[in-house]
Design a protein around this motif. Structure first.
Motif, PDB file in Angstrom:
ATOM      1  N   LEU B 143       0.722  -1.269  -0.027  1.00 47.08           N
ATOM      2  CA  LEU B 143      -0.175  -0.298  -0.191  1.00 47.08           C
ATOM      3  C   LEU B 143       0.845   1.264  -0.029  1.00 47.08           C
ATOM      4  N   SER B 144       2.024   1.260   0.857  1.00 49.76           N
ATOM      5  CA  SER B 144       2.664   2.398   0.980  1.00 49.76           C
ATOM      6  C   SER B 144       3.804   2.365  -0.253  1.00 49.76           C
ATOM      7  N   LYS B 145       3.760   1.393  -1.077  1.00 54.24           N
ATOM      8  CA  LYS B 145       4.668   1.361  -2.297  1.00 54.24           C
ATOM      9  C   LYS B 145       6.025   1.152  -2.051  1.00 54.24           C
ATOM     10  N   GLU B 146       6.294   0.817  -0.877  1.00 50.64           N
ATOM     11  CA  GLU B 146       7.580   0.446  -0.648  1.00 50.64           C
ATOM     12  C   GLU B 146       7.960  -0.977  -1.274  1.00 50.64           C
ATOM     13  N   PHE B 147       7.005  -1.897  -1.684  1.00 51.33           N
ATOM     14  CA  PHE B 147       7.383  -3.089  -2.148  1.00 51.33           C
ATOM     15  C   PHE B 147       6.644  -2.905  -3.427  1.00 51.33           C
TER      16      PHE B 147
END
Lengths: 194, 194, 194, 194
Positions: B143-147
């Motif tokens: 969701l946080s675009k980290e992965f």
DNA sequence: TATGAATGAGTGTTCATTCAT
DNA sequence: AATGAATGAACACTCATTCAT
């Protein structure tokens, strides 16, 4: 004379093969000499004619099987052209082969006294064999610029780490996993990083 | 009545703690009921008042210890801000903790009969707990675009693979390795890919 | 508590008495733990609750029986007025008593490994006990001028030689001879010289 | 044919000599057929070609050795002029010789089943041989007035007693004593009376 | 003649489990 | 609630003896 020697070696081998089957099935502690003898179709005391003790039988069983697996993996790997593929093939073959003898190899860890040095020696020999092979492959990949992330001085560390990771995967797949597809996923994950 | 129940629970717990120490030291097969009783400062037959069998004691011992380790790892991980760091912290904490109970956990693999289903159940429960946590973290990172490499449909596969890899590393580090620095190297290698 | 202790001691004693019977009958090697257990009316493994090993049982058996014989001989001897009669009574009682446990004592010599020190220790203790008694008697005879042939400095030699001869006769009578009259003849021969 | 018979006898003899060495070293029970075969430089089952059983080998071993010792003692004794000296020489030679085969002879006493009659027979034959010799010597001493204390009708008793005492001393010196000087002391003590 | 191979019948010892108290 | 006492069922290992060659 030669024939007799061969016969003797055949029986020893037959015992070991029987032992392999029952050890793989029941583990070290739960496997009795009677189990092995029964599987080999021999009398219990016959085993003692060929081997000094249960431990010696187990010892020999592990040694042979480990060598078989590693040799096969190295052979398979060597048929690949690039270092990357060699490494991958080596890993995958090891994993598949070891998986078939999961309990057998695992016994070495869980059931054996720490103080039994001969098993430690086997493991060290094996580990050296593995490291030599991986070192060769990594080195080749380093020279061919395939593995550009490795500089010369890190090579040795990379060798040890790679072998370690292979062992880890072996263990994981041997023990925890019955889904063959997972091998590929795991290899990919390892190769690419999480 | 309540007091008696509490007392009962205290004794059961004391037995388990004693059992944990000796199982960790000697493994399952080599640990005798006398060892456990001695360590607990109780009579041998007292153990049978509280537990039905040696297996039941071992069972309970593993269950508790596993829960302890996982809970601690999740707690530690949750104190981290980003998903990436959470994941890393979780892995590292698991590894360090498990390493301390290497033999104890390893027993589960090498010495136990295949037919003992209750251990399988424990493992499934534990695995579910782990997967739930990893799923949460990965999801948060997604969701946080980290992965960014994970798309939604791959999430479940990634969860299983990650948990698998953690197990693999646990095993590897538990059993094959005594160098604490290797933990960091291994984690890095896994994180970045070979 | 006292009662329990007594019970325990009773069982230990019963085992020893059973062991004495079968050892005397079959010797050390040919007597099995099952024989002892059967004779004692107990299960084979019960023996291991009270004694650590077959050797320990044999050890204890010999020790007790030797002490019994020596004590009885000394008691009998002490009821005699003169030193000469004391010595004679002591020898004769020893011989008669030991004769009844011929095989039991003889085992110590023929079937036991040289390296078993604890048996050596028993023998030394016993020998000391015997020498002390004989020394006392000879000394008394020396002071009362009964044994005028001994001068002070020869006393110790005479002690050792006398005990040795007693042993010799014990062995001879125990092992080679079933005729009770021979005891008297032998004693007379020894006393008077050939 | 004659040659073959001779060869056969040579092998039988070699086996017995090997057996003597290992029986003397380990005793009857602790000596295995493999020990004997190894010492003889033959295969284990070869022993069964020449002897029916382990007991038969032991039997023959003892028989031969006893005869050797007695013959040597009688020879030595016969070189002495007077009956007194003959007797003394006989005793001393017996003692010294037997001392060298302590364990071997002792086995006969401690480790053998009561029911084994053949050993009893050997002993009787030997005893007869000894008694005959002692009788002759004592008789000679009686005639020459050396042993004035013996009258004709006591001769037989004296023979038996003397042989008995010799046995006693043999046993004592064989088993209990490692000091060669003690042999002389003991002989003197016996000769003169305590 | 000689023996390698094979084994049955033990042996001492261990240990989880039961049970009376 | 607690345990001392007792034991059955194993188990690794030994060894005299047999037998085919």
């Amino acid at each position: 004379m030669e024939v007799i020697k061969e016969k003797d070696e055949q029986v020893r081998s037959a015992i070991l093969m029987a032992a392999e089957r029952v050890f793989q099935k029941w583990g070290l502690n739960k496997t009795t000499m009677e189990d092995i003898a029964g599987e080999a179709g021999k009398g219990k005391s016959t085993l003692y004619y060929y081997y000094k003790s249960k431990d010696e039988i187990f010892d020999a069983t592990i040694k042979i099987k480990l060598n078989q697996v590693l040799s096969k993996a190295q052979e398979s790997a060597n048929q690949m052209p690039t270092a990357k593929e060699k490494l991958k093939k080596y890993i995958v073959t090891c994993l598949y082969e070891m998986k078939n003898y999961a309990l057998l190899f695992n016994i070495v860890r869980g059931e054996i006294r720490m103080s039994q040095d001969y098993l430690e020696k086997i493991r060290l020999t094996i580990q050296e064999k593995e490291e030599n092979f991986v070192r060769e492959v990594l080195n080749q990949g380093f020279l061919s610029k395939e593995f550009h992330f490795i500089d010369e001085e890190e090579l040795e560390t990379a060798v040890k780490a790679t072998v370690g990771i292979i062992h880890a995967l072996e263990l994981y797949l041997m023990l925890e996993n019955d889904d063959p597809k997972q091998i590929d996923i795991a290899v990919k994950l390892i190769t690419n990083g999480i």
